[in-house]
Each structure stands twice: as structure tokens, then as C-alpha cells.
Design a protein around this motif. Structure first.
Motif, PDB file in Angstrom:
ATOM      1  N   LEU A   1       0.791  -1.223   0.000  1.00 26.07           N
ATOM      2  CA  LEU A   1       0.000   0.000   0.000  1.00 26.07           C
ATOM      3  C   LEU A   1       0.825   1.276   0.000  1.00 26.07           C
ATOM      4  O   LEU A   1       0.386   2.289  -0.526  1.00 26.07           O
ATOM      5  N   THR A   2       2.003   1.235   0.594  1.00 28.37           N
ATOM      6  CA  THR A   2       2.810   2.450   0.652  1.00 28.37           C
ATOM      7  C   THR A   2       4.053   2.310  -0.220  1.00 28.37           C
ATOM      8  O   THR A   2       4.528   1.209  -0.486  1.00 28.37           O
ATOM      9  N   GLU A   3       4.570   3.440  -0.634  1.00 28.85           N
ATOM     10  CA  GLU A   3       5.791   3.452  -1.441  1.00 28.85           C
ATOM     11  C   GLU A   3       6.956   2.826  -0.673  1.00 28.85           C
ATOM     12  O   GLU A   3       7.778   2.117  -1.238  1.00 28.85           O
ATOM     13  N   GLU A   4       7.017   3.082   0.645  1.00 29.36           N
ATOM     14  CA  GLU A   4       8.079   2.517   1.473  1.00 29.36           C
ATOM     15  C   GLU A   4       8.085   0.988   1.379  1.00 29.36           C
ATOM     16  O   GLU A   4       9.140   0.366   1.236  1.00 29.36           O
ATOM     17  N   LEU A   5       6.914   0.384   1.431  1.00 32.28           N
ATOM     18  CA  LEU A   5       6.818  -1.075   1.360  1.00 32.28           C
ATOM     19  C   LEU A   5       7.196  -1.597  -0.024  1.00 32.28           C
ATOM     20  O   LEU A   5       7.857  -2.627  -0.140  1.00 32.28           O
ATOM     21  N   ARG A   6       6.784  -0.884  -1.068  1.00 28.54           N
ATOM     22  CA  ARG A   6       7.137  -1.310  -2.425  1.00 28.54           C
ATOM     23  C   ARG A   6       8.643  -1.220  -2.640  1.00 28.54           C
ATOM     24  O   ARG A   6       9.254  -2.142  -3.179  1.00 28.54           O
ATOM     25  N   ILE A   7       9.231  -0.125  -2.215  1.00 31.39           N
ATOM     26  CA  ILE A   7      10.683   0.050  -2.363  1.00 31.39           C
ATOM     27  C   ILE A   7      11.431  -1.020  -1.567  1.00 31.39           C
ATOM     28  O   ILE A   7      12.371  -1.640  -2.063  1.00 31.39           O
ATOM     29  N   SER A   8      10.998  -1.234  -0.336  1.00 28.70           N
ATOM     30  CA  SER A   8      11.664  -2.233   0.509  1.00 28.70           C
ATOM     31  C   SER A   8      11.607  -3.617  -0.121  1.00 28.70           C
ATOM     32  O   SER A   8      12.616  -4.319  -0.187  1.00 28.70           O
TER      33      SER A   8
END
Length: 198
Positions: free
Chosen positions: A93-100
Motif C-alpha cells: 500500500l505504501t511506497e516505502e513497502l514497495r521500495i523495501s
């Protein structure tokens, strides 16, 4: 007594399970900052919160994706793998999670020397051409298959998320290392770390 191959497989599992491997210290905190900021928990509730994360988030998302990816890897189905990889990426859901997830996936594949694996080479080409994002559960499915650790990869996903969550509390100064070890011990000894229900 364990064979040399079993020992090697266990060591490989430990290497890929470390929350700071393969991408360094870029790690997510599972929202611990918000819980701390708004005082939404007591220190005695941490095990319950982490157990809830495990049951409602980790086991229903990345682990299911990992298991499905393994099935597609076993079936040599590159199109299904790519579709699942895109789904795994968009489900964050968040960009942080996608990047990680993509940093962990790409770093994991870069760290493991996989040779003579045609499906893997096709996948790497798709990743390099930006046709597939290379999320961690998909990369882990390839590595687990290649290293013959199979469903032990589930342990890696749970362990990585668990350590990131507890480590966030240590970094934020909410608990010390001894309390962190106690929480981990309690979760493991209470059977909350089991994966049979996945």
C-alpha cells in the motif's frame, strides 16, 4: 546427524533470513512509530501486536505470494511469475513497502550465484528490462527452489518481518535488547512462530 548438504541449506537459510541482508539497514518498522507516538500499546502487548501482524498480514500476503510463486517456479511458468510479481508489488500500500520489497528482492538475487537455471535467467532479463519489479517473495521463491530449502523460505519471511518489527522498537528506544530477546523468545516458545496454518 545432518549431512553436509543439509547444513549448507540451513546456513543459506540463515543468511537470507537476516533482516539486514541483502539490502543493508533499509528496513521497515511495521508502523511501530505510530503506535509509540499515540501510545496505542503497552510493552506487555507487543507480543500480541506482533502475533496479530503475523496472522493477519504476513501469513495472508507475502507468504501466500511466496507459496504461489514456488508453484509457478516449479511449473516453469514465467508469465504467471511476472503477473504475480506485479500483483505482489501493487499489493504493497505504501511506497516505502514497495521500495523495501523490490530492494530486498533485487539484492537477494544479486547476492546468490545461480547458474544454469533457464527460468531464472528469463526472469532476470524481465527484471532488467523493467518488465517485472522483483519483489522479495518472488526472488525468495527462486532462491528457495535453487538452494532446495523449499518452504523453509516461509520462515525467512516471518523472521524478517518479526526482526524488523522488534528492531524498530529497539531503535526507537522503547525496549532494550534484553526485552527484545525476551519478546522473540516468548513468541517462538509460545508456538506463535509456527507456519503450519499458512
Amino acid at each position: 546427524m545432518k549431512t553436509d548438504m543439509e547444513i549448507k541449506n540451513i546456513l543459506n537459510l540463515i543468511r537470507i533470513s537476516d533482516s539486514f541482508f541483502p539490502m543493508g539497514t533499509f528496513a521497515i518498522s511495521q508502523g511501530m512509530e505510530e503506535l509509540i507516538k499515540y501510545h496505542k500499546y503497552s510493552i506487555n502487548e507487543i507480543s500480541n501486536i506482533v502475533s496479530l501482524y503475523m496472522e493477519k498480514i504476513w501469513k495472508t500476503s507475502d507468504i501466500k505470494i511466496f507459496l504461489l510463486a514456488q508453484r509457478f517456479v516449479d511449473g516453469n511458468n514465467i508469465q504467471a511469475i511476472i503477473s504475480l510479481d506485479k500483483f505482489a508489488y501493487s499489493s504493497k500500500l505504501t511506497e516505502e513497502l514497495r521500495i523495501s520489497s523490490t530492494r530486498m528482492g533485487r539484492s537477494l538475487l544479486n547476492a546468490i550465484d545461480i547458474e544454469n537455471y533457464e527460468l531464472f535467467n528469463k526472469y532476470i532479463l524481465k527484471v532488467r528490462n523493467d518488465e517485472s519489479p522483483c519483489t522479495y517473495p518472488i526472488a525468495l521463491a527462486f532462491v528457495s527452489s535453487y538452494l532446495n530449502i523449499r518452504q523453509l523460505g516461509i520462515t525467512s519471511i516471518i523472521y524478517t518481518n518479526l526482526i524488523e518489527t522488534i528492531a524498530a522498537l529497539v531503535r526507537l528506544g522503547e525496549i532494550d535488547y534484553i526485552e527484545a530477546q525476551k519478546i522473540l523468545y516468548d513468541l517462538i516458545s509460545d508456538g506463535k512462530f509456527k507456519i503450519e496454518k499458512c
